[in-house]
Motif scaffolding. Structure first.
Motif, PDB file in Angstrom:
ATOM      1  N   ALA A 133     -12.814   4.993   6.300  1.00 59.31           N
ATOM      2  CA  ALA A 133     -11.443   4.523   6.499  1.00 59.31           C
ATOM      3  C   ALA A 133     -11.485   3.031   6.809  1.00 59.31           C
ATOM      4  CB  ALA A 133     -10.773   5.282   7.644  1.00 59.31           C
ATOM      5  N   VAL A 134     -10.808   2.242   5.996  1.00 57.25           N
ATOM      6  CA  VAL A 134     -10.855   0.791   6.169  1.00 57.25           C
ATOM      7  C   VAL A 134      -9.532   0.200   6.615  1.00 57.25           C
ATOM      8  CG1 VAL A 134     -12.736   0.522   4.510  1.00 57.25           C
ATOM      9  CG2 VAL A 134     -10.361   0.397   3.724  1.00 57.25           C
ATOM     10  N   GLY A 135      -8.456   1.010   6.590  1.00 57.22           N
ATOM     11  CA  GLY A 135      -7.165   0.491   7.022  1.00 57.22           C
ATOM     12  C   GLY A 135      -6.054   1.322   6.399  1.00 57.22           C
ATOM     13  N   HIS A 136      -4.865   0.763   6.326  1.00 55.72           N
ATOM     14  CA  HIS A 136      -3.748   1.479   5.729  1.00 55.72           C
ATOM     15  C   HIS A 136      -2.807   0.488   5.053  1.00 55.72           C
ATOM     16  CE1 HIS A 136      -2.154   0.249   9.644  1.00 55.72           C
ATOM     17  NE2 HIS A 136      -0.966   0.281   9.086  1.00 55.72           N
ATOM     18  N   MET A 137      -2.034   1.001   4.105  1.00 60.24           N
ATOM     19  CA  MET A 137      -1.066   0.178   3.403  1.00 60.24           C
ATOM     20  C   MET A 137       0.228   0.150   4.193  1.00 60.24           C
ATOM     21  SD  MET A 137      -2.689  -0.882   0.749  1.00 60.24           S
ATOM     22  CE  MET A 137      -1.335  -1.645  -0.124  1.00 60.24           C
ATOM     23  N   GLN A 138       0.747  -1.022   4.415  1.00 58.13           N
ATOM     24  CA  GLN A 138       2.048  -1.199   5.052  1.00 58.13           C
ATOM     25  C   GLN A 138       2.949  -1.822   4.005  1.00 58.13           C
ATOM     26  OE1 GLN A 138       3.119  -4.108   8.427  1.00 58.13           O
ATOM     27  NE2 GLN A 138       2.679  -2.197   9.484  1.00 58.13           N
ATOM     28  N   GLY A 139       3.701  -0.943   3.325  1.00 57.01           N
ATOM     29  CA  GLY A 139       4.429  -1.417   2.164  1.00 57.01           C
ATOM     30  C   GLY A 139       3.437  -1.704   1.056  1.00 57.01           C
ATOM     31  N   PHE A 140       3.347  -2.974   0.651  1.00 59.99           N
ATOM     32  CA  PHE A 140       2.371  -3.374  -0.357  1.00 59.99           C
ATOM     33  C   PHE A 140       1.263  -4.240   0.242  1.00 59.99           C
ATOM     34  CE2 PHE A 140       6.487  -2.786  -2.417  1.00 59.99           C
ATOM     35  CZ  PHE A 140       6.158  -1.793  -3.329  1.00 59.99           C
ATOM     36  N   ALA A 141       1.249  -4.371   1.554  1.00 61.19           N
ATOM     37  CA  ALA A 141       0.240  -5.183   2.245  1.00 61.19           C
ATOM     38  C   ALA A 141      -0.810  -4.267   2.869  1.00 61.19           C
ATOM     39  CB  ALA A 141       0.892  -6.039   3.321  1.00 61.19           C
ATOM     40  N   PHE A 142      -2.054  -4.707   2.811  1.00 60.65           N
ATOM     41  CA  PHE A 142      -3.149  -3.950   3.422  1.00 60.65           C
ATOM     42  C   PHE A 142      -3.347  -4.412   4.859  1.00 60.65           C
ATOM     43  CE2 PHE A 142      -7.734  -3.840   4.433  1.00 60.65           C
ATOM     44  CZ  PHE A 142      -7.863  -2.466   4.543  1.00 60.65           C
ATOM     45  N   ILE A 143      -3.354  -3.459   5.796  1.00 59.79           N
ATOM     46  CA  ILE A 143      -3.565  -3.746   7.211  1.00 59.79           C
ATOM     47  C   ILE A 143      -4.953  -3.214   7.577  1.00 59.79           C
ATOM     48  CG2 ILE A 143      -2.693  -3.499   9.549  1.00 59.79           C
ATOM     49  CD1 ILE A 143      -0.819  -4.956   7.593  1.00 59.79           C
ATOM     50  N   PRO A 144      -5.931  -4.094   7.891  1.00 65.36           N
ATOM     51  CA  PRO A 144      -7.277  -3.617   8.234  1.00 65.36           C
ATOM     52  C   PRO A 144      -7.259  -2.730   9.469  1.00 65.36           C
ATOM     53  CG  PRO A 144      -7.285  -5.972   7.787  1.00 65.36           C
ATOM     54  CD  PRO A 144      -5.851  -5.558   7.869  1.00 65.36           C
ATOM     55  N   ASP A 145      -8.237  -1.869   9.541  1.00 66.42           N
ATOM     56  CA  ASP A 145      -8.370  -0.959  10.676  1.00 66.42           C
ATOM     57  C   ASP A 145      -8.434  -1.757  11.969  1.00 66.42           C
ATOM     58  OD1 ASP A 145      -8.945   0.999  12.479  1.00 66.42           O
ATOM     59  OD2 ASP A 145     -10.645   1.836  11.382  1.00 66.42           O
TER      60      ASP A 145
END
Length: 865
Positions: free
Chosen positions: A518-530
């Motif tokens: 798991a490296v993070g999550h998508m917030q809309g179209f932006a990637f948010i690192p863990d």
């Protein structure tokens, strides 16, 4: 680790003669198979001893011998550890701990060129001259010692072995571009930590190997590297001595070291010893520089690549046939001159420095009046100074141990216990654990002397347990600080991604995983690192996520374009546009107040075409939201489309966002006024507005649009649903602030904000009442309607343009004591043609007698014209 006197005092024989058992030397650069050959030769004999330069190597080869011959046949002897089964025939030892009084068929000494080391060289030279096997003696090392071997040992057979692989110089490489399976070499703990931290940030992590680490910790760190849990190793020159690892490249972060007395440049042979760790078996290796290290000189590069180095000129020697008559005699025997050419007297080591200090101590002198006590004193002086806290500290500790041994005959358990108690603590950082490890190694050395401690087996077990515990903790702390296994795995897979595609996915909930991490999550179209990952690791996570997003983002954009309006939200307070709760854009100033522009939140994975399609979708949503929230205004504009007289007026109202001030000379017919009223619009005192847009949601949205369009912040508004708000003390609004508040829907007095519809309705009702009745008292209900205290009502009404006057005494009698304030009809400016008549009437009144009676206070009332 230092010699014990029993090991040094026995000279097995003078330099070899032709009739003695053969003495051989196998010389050559690193990776020639010398150590493997020596182990094979030793195990082919019925007994043997092999000396290694490091406790770590002694332990490593002991375990190898155990696998071949069994645990009962193999012994391990170091300064801090002794495993001697009763049937042991082969021994793996440190050079200092070799049992010189045990006759065996085979003896070998590794890294024999260390005879030239200023600190430990005299021990290796003693083994070179005195250690002999009954059937075979073998010395292993670099070819630089060959001329001195021939001059010191008659008849020695020297075999030169070539390196099994090539070693090539690659020049300077930036730290961030070092290839996997690299070892970075520095020469201080501070440098090692700094480089390890940089490697962790850039490449996920590294193992750390330093001389200060315990063998167990070093083994654990080496194992971390060997198992490929990390691809990088940061070490001191400790890796130069026989540590066989899968290293492809050695990068020097420095070319100088502190040798105990001064900082000096590395000799080409020393560079080769370290660089030779690159390449294993027939696999070629490379070496170079990195960090702030300058490139290697061409002469050094040529010497390392061709394995050609200047021969050693001398070896360090110290007498091992010692006289224990007294400390002074002992000291004199230690300082004897070398007996052979090519030998040089050893520099004063720690044991001689301690002896020199203690022999001047009167208390120690009184305890060393017989040779046995002097021998014991010398044994105590040889306790290694692992802690490196300074000579005085080590001298005091040795004096205490010697004094207790003499007076008690051994070190009592009650005396040892408090000294070990402080070393058992497990809290603290890496440096604190390392200091405790150095401390426990001293007591582990003491515990190996069965004649020194009260219960040898107990204290050997106790010190070993503490050392193992601290070692494991130190390994954990080093790993926690310098290794991110997730980032290491991702870095390795990113390197391989060109040949093997990454396994990546984005779940329905937006979670991004790469290779199962798991490296993070998508917030809309932006990637948010863990957020659990350190900030310094986020560039690596972004690289991994970028690979995952290449195929996912187009699908996500398509899904967004097909999503219903119910999944979108416009925050009227901030202008942020949300998709399923995630911010994906925000409003900006547009060409018109009711046509704001839409900006798509920056997201590096979005292509320009994707960004434009998202913007158009959001623009359509914003337009629909404005038409829904401000529906009365749009309905009014549509209704007057075919009425030119009102069309321009409504157009201006829309340009102002639902509230528009009118010129003082604006006159509308009753028909137009009635039409506006039917459309839900109200014509107030010099103002046109839509009351429905003064509700909380439309007002909040309009305040945002006004702020975006004008570029000026609207002052804080009252709470939703409120009709007024008292302003904080000392509030001073500028003319621009007042204009923005009025445009938003708030009438501003000195102390209050009054909602525009309430203010205009109050003005209209009271002014009409005052005109009809010629003046009226102010009732408490008026203040409640405006949401202000009764005491502040006159000030509020005055700000609305109404005339308020204190009633006279006669007025109070007429209207009653509860109504001391009178509302007068507002003054209406007269047309220019009638001003002369008004002036004449005013002049006549001046000449009239004063009015008396109960309505004297109302004599100044004027009828609305």
């Amino acid at each position: 680790m230092m010699d014990t006197p029993s090991r040094q005092a026995t000279r097995l024989r003078p330099p070899a003669s032709p009739e003695d058992a053969p003495v051989r030397a196998v010389l050559g650069p690193t990776n020639t198979g010398k150590t493997h050959l020596a182990l094979e030769r030793m195990l082919a004999h019925t007994s043997g001893i092999m000396g290694f330069p490091l406790r770590l190597l002694a332990r490593e080869n002991y375990e190898r011998m155990v696998r071949l011959k069994g645990v009962r046949a193999v012994g391990l002897i170091t300064g801090e550890e002794k495993i001697i089964p009763s049937g042991a025939r082969w021994f793996s030892c440190t050079v200092e701990a070799m049992p010189m009084d045990r006759p065996v068929d085979f003896i070998a000494v590794d890294e024999i060129q260390l005879c030239s080391d200023p600190e430990r060289g005299h021990v290796f030279t003693d083994r070179l001259l005195n250690a002999r096997g009954l059937s075979e003696t073998l010395f292993l090392g670099a070819e630089t010692i060959a001329p001195l071997l021939r001059s010191l040992i008659r008849g020695i057979e020297i075999e030169s072995r070539p390196r099994l692989s090539e070693l090539t110089y690659t020049g300077f490489t930036r730290l961030s571009r070092l290839p996997p399976r690299s070892a970075i070499v520095a020469f201080s703990a501070g440098e090692v930590y700094a480089i390890a931290e940089a490697i962790r940030r850039r490449r996920g992590g590294c193992a750390v190997v330093m001389g200060q680490l315990s063998p167990r910790t070093r083994n654990a760190q080496v194992d971390l590297y060997q198992k490929r849990e990390v691809d990088y190793l940061v070490a001191t020159d400790a890796i130069g001595m026989g540590l066989n690892m899968d290293i492809h490249h050695v990068a020097f972060a420095g070319l100088s070291k502190f040798d105990g007395s001064q900082r000096r440049l590395l000799a080409p042979a020393e560079i080769a010893q370290i660089a030779g760790r690159a390449g294993r078996g027939t696999q070629d290796g490379t070496f170079g520089t990195t960090g702030d290290c300058p490139p290697l000189p061409e002469s050094s590069v040529e010497a390392v690549e061709n394995h050609q180095f200047e021969a050693l000129h001398h070896l360090y020697w110290r007498n091992s046939a010692l006289d224990y008559t007294s400390p002074r005699v002992l000291y004199a025997s230690l300082c004897q001159k070398p007996p052979y050419p090519g030998l040089r007297a050893a520099e004063p080591a720690s044991d001689i420095i301690v002896l020199s200090a203690l022999m001047r101590d009167t208390a120690i002198q009184s305890l060393t009046r017989e040779p046995g006590r002097t021998r014991l004193l010398w044994e105590v002086c040889q306790i290694p100074d692992f802690r490196k806290l300074g000579e005085d500290s080590h001298i005091r500790q040795c004096a205490q141990i010697f004094t207790v041994l003499v007076k008690e005959g051994h070190l009592p358990s009650s005396w040892l216990e408090p000294r070990l108690a402080n070393l058992e603590r497990t809290e603290g950082d890496i440096d604190a654990l390392m200091q405790r490890l150095m401390g426990i190694r001293i007591w582990a050395y003491v515990a190996t002397r069965p004649d020194w401690v009260e219960n040898p087996q107990l204290w050997r077990t106790r010190t070993r347990t503490i050392e193992d515990t601290l070692s494991d903790l130190l390994h954990e702390r080093l790993t926690a600080r310098f290794v991110d296994k997730r980032a290491t795995s991702l870095a390795r897979r990113l390197e391989e991604a060109d040949s093997k595609p990454l396994l990546s996915a984005i779940t329905r909930t937006g979670e991004v995983s790469v290779e199962g991490h798991a490296v993070g999550h998508m917030q809309g179209f932006a990637f948010i690192p863990d957020q659990d990952a350190a900030r310094s690791d986020q560039p690596l996570l972004m690289r991994a996520a970028r690979r995952a997003a290449r195929s996912e983002i187009p699908r996500r954009v398509t899904h967004f374009l097909q999503t219903p309006d119910e999944s979108l939200t416009l925050d009227p307070a901030t202008g942020i546009l949300l998709w399923e709760g995630d911010a994906i854009g925000h409003l900006q100033k547009g060409e018109e107040l009711l046509r704001p522009a839409v900006h798509v939140t920056t997201a590096e994975f979005l292509e320009p075409s994707h960004r434009e399609r998202i913007r158009m979708r959001l623009t359509a949503f914003v337009t629909a939201t404005l038409h829904s929230t401000l529906a009365p205004l749009y309905r009014a504009a549509q209704a007057v489309a075919d009425r030119p007289a009102l069309r321009g007026l409504i157009h201006g109202l829309m340009e102002q966002g639902g509230v528009m001030t009118l010129p003082g000379n604006s006159v509308l017919s009753k028909k137009d006024t009635h039409a506006l009223h039917k459309l839900g619009l109200r014509l107030g005192k010099d103002i046109l507005f839509c009351p429905q847009l003064l509700r909380p949601q439309p007002m909040t949205l309009r305040a945002l649009l006004i702020q975006l369009y004008t570029g000026h912040a609207v002052p804080p508004l009252p709470k939703p649903g409120a009709v007024s708000r008292r302003l904080p003390p000392d509030t001073r609004f500028s003319a621009q602030d007042r204009a923005l508040l009025l445009q938003t829907g708030w009438h501003c007095t000195e102390d209050f904000l009054i909602r525009l519809d309430i203010a205009q309705e109050t003005y209209k009702t009271l002014s009409e009442l005052a005109v009809r009745s010629g003046g009226c008292p102010l009732q408490p209900g008026m203040a409640s309607r405006l949401g202000v205290p009764a005491a502040d009502l006159p000030e509020v009404l005055t700000s609305l343009g109404l005339r308020v006057q204190k009633a006279s005494v006669l007025g109070k009698k007429h209207f009653g004591p509860a109504t001391p304030t009178l509302l007068l009809p507002p003054r209406t400016p007269a047309p220019d043609g009638k001003r002369r008549q008004q002036s004449a009437r005013t002049e006549r009144r001046r000449t009239m007698p004063p009015v008396t009676g109960p309505f004297a206070a109302l004599a100044v009332l004027q009828k609305r014209r």
